[in-house]
Design a protein around this motif. Structure first.
Motif, PDB file in Angstrom:
ATOM      1  N   GLY A 229      25.393  21.491  41.221  1.00  0.00           N
ATOM      2  CA  GLY A 229      26.414  20.715  41.729  1.00  0.00           C
ATOM      3  C   GLY A 229      26.117  19.634  42.902  1.00  0.00           C
ATOM      4  N   ASP A 230      24.958  19.812  43.566  1.00  0.00           N
ATOM      5  CA  ASP A 230      24.530  18.818  44.512  1.00  0.00           C
ATOM      6  C   ASP A 230      24.164  17.661  43.754  1.00  0.00           C
ATOM      7  N   VAL A 231      23.421  17.768  42.463  1.00  0.00           N
ATOM      8  CA  VAL A 231      23.086  16.686  41.836  1.00  0.00           C
ATOM      9  C   VAL A 231      24.270  15.789  41.199  1.00  0.00           C
ATOM     10  N   LEU A 232      25.383  16.481  41.024  1.00  0.00           N
ATOM     11  CA  LEU A 232      26.320  15.812  40.238  1.00  0.00           C
ATOM     12  C   LEU A 232      27.060  14.789  41.574  1.00  0.00           C
ATOM     13  N   THR A 233      27.171  15.532  42.800  1.00  0.00           N
ATOM     14  CA  THR A 233      27.772  14.808  43.861  1.00  0.00           C
ATOM     15  C   THR A 233      26.936  13.609  44.280  1.00  0.00           C
ATOM     16  N   GLY A 234      25.496  13.619  44.109  1.00  0.00           N
ATOM     17  CA  GLY A 234      24.756  12.397  44.368  1.00  0.00           C
ATOM     18  C   GLY A 234      24.764  11.386  43.320  1.00  0.00           C
ATOM     19  N   LEU A 235      25.005  11.759  42.207  1.00  0.00           N
ATOM     20  CA  LEU A 235      25.075  11.039  40.967  1.00  0.00           C
ATOM     21  C   LEU A 235      26.326  10.071  40.960  1.00  0.00           C
ATOM     22  N   LEU A 236      27.672  11.172  41.299  1.00  0.00           N
ATOM     23  CA  LEU A 236      28.800  10.326  41.306  1.00  0.00           C
ATOM     24  C   LEU A 236      29.190   9.516  42.468  1.00  0.00           C
ATOM     25  N   ALA A 237      28.572   9.628  43.563  1.00  0.00           N
ATOM     26  CA  ALA A 237      28.572   8.844  44.915  1.00  0.00           C
ATOM     27  C   ALA A 237      27.986   7.570  44.501  1.00  0.00           C
ATOM     28  N   GLY A 238      26.600   7.624  43.968  1.00  0.00           N
ATOM     29  CA  GLY A 238      25.764   6.524  43.712  1.00  0.00           C
ATOM     30  C   GLY A 238      26.435   5.539  42.764  1.00  0.00           C
ATOM     31  N   LEU A 239      27.142   6.178  41.629  1.00  0.00           N
ATOM     32  CA  LEU A 239      27.997   5.141  40.896  1.00  0.00           C
ATOM     33  C   LEU A 239      29.145   4.568  41.635  1.00  0.00           C
ATOM     34  N   LEU A 240      29.972   5.328  42.486  1.00  0.00           N
ATOM     35  CA  LEU A 240      30.935   4.709  43.451  1.00  0.00           C
ATOM     36  C   LEU A 240      30.385   3.378  44.006  1.00  0.00           C
ATOM     37  N   ALA A 241      29.349   3.866  44.658  1.00  0.00           N
ATOM     38  CA  ALA A 241      28.603   2.641  45.518  1.00  0.00           C
ATOM     39  C   ALA A 241      28.483   1.468  44.685  1.00  0.00           C
ATOM     40  N   GLN A 242      28.190   1.471  43.261  1.00  0.00           N
ATOM     41  CA  GLN A 242      27.900   0.294  42.603  1.00  0.00           C
ATOM     42  C   GLN A 242      29.561  -0.214  42.142  1.00  0.00           C
ATOM     43  N   GLY A 243      30.328   0.124  42.702  1.00  0.00           N
ATOM     44  CA  GLY A 243      31.703  -0.509  42.256  1.00  0.00           C
ATOM     45  C   GLY A 243      32.515   0.116  41.122  1.00  0.00           C
ATOM     46  N   VAL A 244      32.119   1.190  40.777  1.00  0.00           N
ATOM     47  CA  VAL A 244      32.781   1.946  39.541  1.00  0.00           C
ATOM     48  C   VAL A 244      33.857   2.427  40.138  1.00  0.00           C
ATOM     49  N   ARG A 245      35.132   2.288  39.527  1.00  0.00           N
ATOM     50  CA  ARG A 245      36.372   2.920  40.017  1.00  0.00           C
ATOM     51  C   ARG A 245      36.183   4.520  40.098  1.00  0.00           C
ATOM     52  N   PRO A 246      36.715   4.967  41.010  1.00  0.00           N
ATOM     53  CA  PRO A 246      36.693   6.494  41.197  1.00  0.00           C
ATOM     54  C   PRO A 246      36.847   7.297  40.325  1.00  0.00           C
ATOM     55  N   ALA A 247      37.832   7.184  39.361  1.00  0.00           N
ATOM     56  CA  ALA A 247      38.081   8.185  37.897  1.00  0.00           C
ATOM     57  C   ALA A 247      37.054   7.866  37.091  1.00  0.00           C
ATOM     58  N   ASP A 248      36.474   6.548  36.856  1.00  0.00           N
ATOM     59  CA  ASP A 248      35.616   6.116  35.710  1.00  0.00           C
ATOM     60  C   ASP A 248      34.207   6.791  36.353  1.00  0.00           C
ATOM     61  N   ALA A 249      33.760   6.689  37.507  1.00  0.00           N
ATOM     62  CA  ALA A 249      32.604   7.092  38.074  1.00  0.00           C
ATOM     63  C   ALA A 249      32.605   8.553  37.835  1.00  0.00           C
ATOM     64  N   SER A 250      33.789   9.200  38.143  1.00  0.00           N
ATOM     65  CA  SER A 250      33.648  10.604  38.138  1.00  0.00           C
ATOM     66  C   SER A 250      33.547  11.242  36.418  1.00  0.00           C
ATOM     67  N   VAL A 251      34.282  10.551  35.633  1.00  0.00           N
ATOM     68  CA  VAL A 251      34.021  10.968  34.127  1.00  0.00           C
ATOM     69  C   VAL A 251      32.557  10.462  33.728  1.00  0.00           C
ATOM     70  N   ALA A 252      32.019   9.292  34.122  1.00  0.00           N
ATOM     71  CA  ALA A 252      30.810   8.988  33.871  1.00  0.00           C
ATOM     72  C   ALA A 252      29.849   9.989  34.334  1.00  0.00           C
ATOM     73  N   ALA A 253      29.902  10.408  35.585  1.00  0.00           N
ATOM     74  CA  ALA A 253      28.955  11.191  36.246  1.00  0.00           C
ATOM     75  C   ALA A 253      28.657  12.646  35.672  1.00  0.00           C
ATOM     76  N   ALA A 254      30.068  13.223  35.362  1.00  0.00           N
ATOM     77  CA  ALA A 254      30.079  14.440  34.652  1.00  0.00           C
ATOM     78  C   ALA A 254      29.528  14.413  33.453  1.00  0.00           C
ATOM     79  N   PHE A 255      29.693  13.436  32.564  1.00  0.00           N
ATOM     80  CA  PHE A 255      29.216  13.237  31.201  1.00  0.00           C
ATOM     81  C   PHE A 255      27.566  13.127  31.401  1.00  0.00           C
ATOM     82  N   LEU A 256      27.126  12.329  32.071  1.00  0.00           N
ATOM     83  CA  LEU A 256      25.728  12.082  32.393  1.00  0.00           C
ATOM     84  C   LEU A 256      25.182  13.420  32.850  1.00  0.00           C
ATOM     85  N   HIS A 257      25.712  13.904  33.733  1.00  0.00           N
ATOM     86  CA  HIS A 257      25.050  15.278  34.204  1.00  0.00           C
ATOM     87  C   HIS A 257      24.699  16.165  33.197  1.00  0.00           C
ATOM     88  N   GLY A 258      25.862  16.343  32.456  1.00  0.00           N
ATOM     89  CA  GLY A 258      25.907  17.278  31.346  1.00  0.00           C
ATOM     90  C   GLY A 258      24.909  17.012  30.303  1.00  0.00           C
TER      91      GLY A 258
END
Length: 515
Positions: free
Chosen positions: A451-480
């Protein structure tokens, strides 16, 4: 990316196609049966010479099976058609297709009891389950239950038409006995029950057959989606050829405490792998040596701490100030919920204005303090597992898992956050009512730190300007997806959170590849 529908929604789409658009039901059935054989051939290669037992029920699912028998014969297979009932007892389109099959000289073996005529299943190469469709809401009985048990006992490659017979397509509940499919070919759109557990464990590979319902009609199917790699690719941040670390955003992670330094290290290393330009990693100062040796790429920010090595209340001033210089903030992994840490977290949540990921102990801090969500100054993503969500809602984890989609949708609207409900499957819901069901991941993720890995990945995508919903969906997919790739070598028993980070680059590459 497919819309996900309830069984009731799909029934209404079928009705609209037939009654309003004038598409004959028998045509939809023809396309369904052909689609099953097309997908079977795509999975197994040539069907020539293979004996395929097609076990048909007395309804429209059985009608799909009769159509499949004709196409199997056309492809050189040797279909054996079994009807759990009698041809005179059939009605509507199913009867039409049974007669078509008989007119071609084929034989339909009518079975009224599970007697000596079912053992031939064990001599077949493939079994097609065409017993029940999406309407089943109670356990199969009698002949039908015996047939399902015989299918499972045969140990063959099993293809279920629309849904494995025995599951509740509406809820994902399993009514034993239930067919354990190797492949499920569902019609028009995937149903909730095919992706929700426990029924998802019976689905095998999931494929969707186009049965001829127009796309504009399928678009009426609702606001729930099954995420695929094409969608994730479409929301990934662009990489400027002349970009530098300032181009790709800075993320601030507030994590860790004495005894929980691993949470900070894992979240930080995952953020480094996310593609963001700079990671600032803030933590109680007594874990500086551990974090410094494990996350060499991050800028370290030791913070004031309590005597127990947890975040001190006065640390909040530094965090809020640092948050003014970054594009995203994640807070929570490994912090604990000590009184001082609780005060610091609540002030940070009230005062920061950059996009925010609230995870782990920052979620636990919100128990009894949910009013703060309405006063957030920043767009927020909340990432609970069922236990954490239970602390906020008072619901037991079992009840949460039983209503993953509907509950996530309700709470995301009510709290005005993007809600990422972690688990199997992870569900992301947005304040405007959209729900995205993740299609990747496996039991290897059921270990500390993922879960900590998912948090770091999601936050990193957000920092690159990805919308919160899209960053969340992408992070969950890439993580899995990283977990799915990793277990091909490591197995689901041996995968750990550190391994998961090392497989993220392969997940990124596979998602970004255009084939």
């Amino acid at each position: 990316m497919y819309r996900l529908v309830t069984a009731r929604q799909m029934k209404e789409l079928d009705r609209y196609a037939v009654e309003e658009l004038g598409i004959p039901g028998v045509k939809l059935m023809e396309n369904a049966g052909r689609g099953v054989v097309d997908w079977l051939e795509a999975e197994l290669g040539s069907l020539r010479g293979k004996q395929v037992a097609v076990v048909c029920g007395p309804g429209n699912n059985g009608g799909d099976g009769f159509v499949a028998c004709r196409y199997l014969a056309d492809r050189g297979a040797r279909p054996v058609c079994v009807l759990l009932g009698s041809v005179p007892g059939l009605r509507g389109d199913a009867l039409v297709n049974a007669r078509r099959l008989l007119d071609l000289g084929a034989r339909i073996l009518e079975v009224s009891a599970a007697d000596q005529r079912l053992p031939f299943l064990e001599q077949s190469d493939v079994i097609i389950d065409a017993i029940f469709g999406t309407g089943l809401s109670r356990p199969a009985q009698g002949l039908f239950a015996d047939a399902i048990t015989a299918i499972n006992r045969a140990g063959k490659y099993v293809v279920s038409i629309d849904v494995p017979s025995g599951i509740d397509a509406e809820t994902g509940e399993v009514h034993e006995p239930t067919v354990r499919a190797s492949l499920t070919v569902t019609m028009g759109l995937p149903k909730y029950g095919l992706v929700l557990f426990p029924a998802a464990a019976c689905t095998g590979k999931l494929r969707v057959a186009d049965i001829g319902i127009p796309a504009e009609v399928l678009a009426r199917g609702g606001d729930t989606f099954l995420v695929d790699r094409e969608y994730v690719r479409s929301v990934m941040p662009c990489r400027a050829k002349d970009g530098h670390k300032g181009t790709f955003g800075t993320v601030l992670l507030v994590c860790g405490s004495r005894g929980f330094s691993g949470a900070a290290c894992l979240a930080g290393r995952a953020a480094v792998r996310s593609g963001c330009g700079l990671v600032r990693l803030a933590y109680p100062r007594s874990i500086s040596d551990v974090v410094g040796s494990q996350v060499v790429e991050a800028v370290k920010v030791p913070l004031p701490e309590t005597r127990r090595g947890t975040l001190a209340a006065e640390a909040s001033s530094s965090i809020v100030r640092l948050a003014e210089e970054v594009q995203a903030l994640a807070i929570g992994p490994g912090l604990t919920t000590s009184a001082a840490t609780r005060d610091a977290v609540l002030r940070v949540l009230r005062d920061v204005t950059c996009p925010l990921v609230i995870d782990a102990d920052a979620i636990n801090v919100l128990a009894g303090q949910l009013g703060i969500l309405a006063r957030l100054k920043a767009p927020a993503v909340l990432t609970p597992h069922p236990g954490e969500l239970g602390r906020l809602t008072g619901l037991e984890a079992g009840r949460i898992n039983a209503q993953r989609i509907s509950l996530s949708r309700k709470l995301a609207k009510e709290w005005n956050v993007v809600l990422v409900l972690k688990g199997a499957p992870t569900v992301t819901a947005t304040p405007d009512g959209m729900v995205y069901v993740n299609s990747t991941g496996n039991s290897g993720l059921g270990t500390g730190g993922t879960g900590d890995v998912l948090t770091g990945l999601l936050a990193g995508l957000l920092a690159q300007g990805v919308r919160p919903a899209d960053a969340s969906v992408a992070a969950a997919f890439l993580h899995g997806f990283a977990a799915d790739l990793a277990v091909s070598e490591l197995t689901e028993y041996c995968l750990d959170a550190t391994d998961l980070i090392s497989w993220l680059p392969r997940a990124f590459r596979a998602v970004l590849a255009r084939q």
